[in-house]
Design a protein around this motif. Structure first.
Motif, short mmCIF file in Angstrom:
data_model
loop_
_atom_site.label_atom_id
_atom_site.label_comp_id
_atom_site.label_asym_id
_atom_site.label_seq_id
_atom_site.Cartn_x
_atom_site.Cartn_y
_atom_site.Cartn_z
N ALA A 1 47.09 44.28 24.49
CA ALA A 1 47.66 45.37 23.71
C ALA A 1 46.68 46.54 23.61
CB ALA A 1 48.04 44.88 22.32
N LEU A 2 45.40 46.24 23.43
CA LEU A 2 44.39 47.30 23.36
C LEU A 2 44.29 48.05 24.68
CD1 LEU A 2 42.09 48.71 21.81
CD2 LEU A 2 40.54 46.95 22.70
N GLY A 3 44.34 47.32 25.80
CA GLY A 3 44.31 47.99 27.10
C GLY A 3 45.46 48.96 27.26
N GLY A 4 46.65 48.55 26.86
CA GLY A 4 47.80 49.45 26.94
C GLY A 4 47.65 50.66 26.03
N TYR A 5 47.14 50.42 24.83
CA TYR A 5 46.92 51.52 23.88
C TYR A 5 45.92 52.53 24.43
CZ TYR A 5 44.20 53.58 20.02
OH TYR A 5 43.49 54.43 19.22
N ASN B 1 32.22 30.22 41.99
CA ASN B 1 31.10 29.28 41.90
C ASN B 1 31.54 27.95 41.29
OD1 ASN B 1 29.24 31.24 42.94
ND2 ASN B 1 29.13 32.15 40.90
N GLY B 2 32.74 27.53 41.67
CA GLY B 2 33.25 26.26 41.20
C GLY B 2 33.86 26.29 39.81
N VAL B 3 33.90 27.46 39.19
CA VAL B 3 34.42 27.58 37.82
C VAL B 3 35.79 28.26 37.88
CG1 VAL B 3 34.05 28.59 35.54
CG2 VAL B 3 32.11 27.71 36.86
N PRO B 4 36.85 27.63 37.35
CA PRO B 4 38.16 28.29 37.35
C PRO B 4 38.16 29.53 36.45
CG PRO B 4 38.37 25.93 36.92
CD PRO B 4 36.92 26.28 36.81
N ARG B 5 38.80 30.58 36.93
CA ARG B 5 38.92 31.83 36.17
C ARG B 5 40.38 32.27 36.24
NH1 ARG B 5 35.71 35.81 34.11
NH2 ARG B 5 36.53 37.95 34.10
N ALA B 6 40.96 32.51 35.09
CA ALA B 6 42.38 32.86 35.03
C ALA B 6 42.57 34.33 34.69
CB ALA B 6 43.09 31.99 33.99
N THR B 7 43.56 34.96 35.33
CA THR B 7 43.95 36.33 35.02
C THR B 7 45.43 36.34 34.69
OG1 THR B 7 42.28 37.28 36.49
CG2 THR B 7 44.13 38.69 35.88
N LEU B 8 45.76 36.72 33.47
CA LEU B 8 47.16 36.84 33.08
C LEU B 8 47.59 38.29 33.20
CD1 LEU B 8 47.65 38.23 29.99
CD2 LEU B 8 46.46 36.13 29.33
N SER B 9 48.85 38.50 33.53
CA SER B 9 49.43 39.84 33.60
C SER B 9 50.46 39.95 32.48
CB SER B 9 50.10 40.08 34.96
OG SER B 9 49.13 40.01 35.99
N SER B 10 50.20 40.85 31.54
CA SER B 10 51.02 40.94 30.34
C SER B 10 52.42 41.45 30.65
CB SER B 10 50.37 41.90 29.34
OG SER B 10 50.57 43.26 29.74
N SER C 1 32.39 35.52 22.72
CA SER C 1 33.50 35.48 23.67
C SER C 1 33.50 36.74 24.50
CB SER C 1 34.83 35.36 22.91
OG SER C 1 34.83 34.24 22.04
N LEU C 2 34.01 36.60 25.73
CA LEU C 2 34.02 37.72 26.67
C LEU C 2 35.38 37.79 27.34
CD1 LEU C 2 32.26 39.94 28.05
CD2 LEU C 2 31.78 38.26 29.84
N LEU C 3 36.03 38.95 27.24
CA LEU C 3 37.34 39.17 27.84
C LEU C 3 37.24 40.39 28.75
CD1 LEU C 3 37.73 38.53 24.53
CD2 LEU C 3 40.09 38.26 25.30
N THR C 4 37.84 40.31 29.93
CA THR C 4 37.87 41.43 30.86
C THR C 4 39.29 41.94 30.96
OG1 THR C 4 36.04 40.50 32.13
CG2 THR C 4 37.38 42.17 33.22
N VAL C 5 39.47 43.24 30.74
CA VAL C 5 40.78 43.88 30.80
C VAL C 5 40.79 44.83 31.99
CG1 VAL C 5 42.39 45.43 29.61
CG2 VAL C 5 41.15 43.67 28.32
N THR C 6 41.79 44.67 32.86
CA THR C 6 41.87 45.50 34.05
C THR C 6 43.17 46.30 34.03
OG1 THR C 6 40.62 43.85 35.30
CG2 THR C 6 41.80 45.51 36.57
N LEU C 7 43.04 47.59 34.28
CA LEU C 7 44.18 48.50 34.38
C LEU C 7 44.27 48.99 35.82
CD1 LEU C 7 43.44 50.57 31.15
CD2 LEU C 7 45.00 48.63 31.38
N VAL C 8 45.48 48.93 36.37
CA VAL C 8 45.71 49.28 37.77
C VAL C 8 46.71 50.44 37.83
CG1 VAL C 8 46.52 48.45 40.01
CG2 VAL C 8 45.28 46.89 38.48
N PRO C 9 46.39 51.53 38.52
CA PRO C 9 47.33 52.65 38.62
C PRO C 9 48.68 52.21 39.18
CG PRO C 9 45.18 53.29 39.44
CD PRO C 9 45.13 51.81 39.22
N GLY C 10 49.75 52.67 38.57
CA GLY C 10 51.09 52.34 39.03
C GLY C 10 51.61 50.99 38.56
N ASP C 11 50.77 50.22 37.90
CA ASP C 11 51.17 48.90 37.39
C ASP C 11 51.20 48.98 35.87
OD1 ASP C 11 51.54 46.28 36.68
OD2 ASP C 11 49.85 45.49 37.81
#
Length: 290
Positions: A237-241, A119-128, A266-276
């Motif tokens: 780090a919490l997602g990995g834990y 919706n016109g708003v940039p959203r960034a996803t970093l991969s640790s 603040s709002l953070l989204t953490v995504t875990l992907v099988p095999g990654d």
């Protein structure tokens, strides 16, 4: 280059929770220098201290398009990786050149970042970088709890304390109730001394509201900041834990609420992907009005 040289420092807030439009000061402020060519360590530290945010990121353009060396400085010291400043820098680059793929070479390793538009708003996803966990000794945990003034009886036994890494080291301590998480009036010097000894960037305090919803707080005294309102590195780090301990499925999308106790939702989204093995942390960022 000396700190007296004029440098263009952008100011962004990363991970603001847009569900609170009446509180536009949400998220974690970060300084962003998109081209730090010629700046030495002393100059970067001086700029970060002058900016006064928990971190300022300095980018050095690489040979390939979209590639940068990224260095992160708190007002007191350099840190190996900072998630909210990474998101802020990626959004700043997208506002200049459009969305796309970026690659940040950090002291912790390579961190790919994808910027999209919603919706016109940039959203960034970093991969640790690849996360790891290690136990915390009983003595070190006791010292942390003493510094926090938290009784051990107030912890959540389902989420045992541990040190977690996904670019920086964090001590994960889970509270049994939201009320316990809200009670944070700690001994700054005592906790900072323990954190320096254990090479911790923050202490990740956690309360689990639902299977995929967490509330977190991050004391950051070693960086000269009492508390961080949004901490992307700690979220990774919490997602990995959580995945390593079997506390969440291998495929999961987690919602982290942070900063509410500071008045900076603040709002953070953490995504875990099988095999990654990497942990993916997403959010928005917005310029801070002058």
């Amino acid at each position: 280059m000396t700190s007296g040289t004029s440098v263009d420092v952008l100011r962004y807030t990363a991970f603001p929770d847009t569900a609170f439009p009446d509180r536009p000061a949400g998220g974690n402020p970060a300084g962003v220098v998109l081209d730090a060519t010629g700046l030495d360590d002393a100059a970067m530290l001086a700029i970060a201290a002058e900016v006064g945010y928990s971190e300022t990121v300095f980018l050095f353009p690489g040979a390939a398009a979209g590639s940068f060396t990224a260095r992160y400085f708190s007002p007191l010291a350099e840190v190996p990786f900072c998630g909210h400043a990474t998101v802020a820098a990626a959004v700043a680059l997208a506002r200049r050149s459009g969305p796309g793929e970026l690659l940040f070479a950090t002291r912790a390793g390579e961190v790919p970042v994808t910027v999209t538009e919603e919706n016109g708003v940039p959203r960034a996803t970093l991969s640790s970088v690849e996360p790891y966990q290690e136990p915390v000794t009983a003595d070190d945990l006791a010292e942390a709890l003493a510094a926090l003034d938290w009784p051990s009886a107030g912890l959540d036994p389902a989420l045992p304390p541990a040190i977690a890494f996904a670019g920086a080291r964090h001590l994960v301590v889970a509270a049994a109730t939201r009320e316990r998480l809200a009670e944070l009036d700690y001994d700054v010097e005592r906790l900072a001394a323990l954190m320096r000894r254990l090479d911790l960037t923050t202490v990740q305090l956690v309360w689990r509201e639902a299977p995929a919803v967490f509330h977190v707080r991050d004391p950051f005294p070693v960086g000269g900041v009492v508390e961080d309102p949004a901490t992307g590195a700690a979220a990774a780090a919490l997602g990995g834990y959580l995945r390593a301990g079997g506390h969440v499925p291998d495929a999961a999308t987690l919602t982290l609420h942070q900063g509410h106790d500071l008045g900076r939702p603040s709002l953070l989204t953490v995504t875990l992907v099988p095999g990654d093995p990497r942990v993916h942390v997403s959010g928005t960022a917005a310029p801070i009005p002058a």
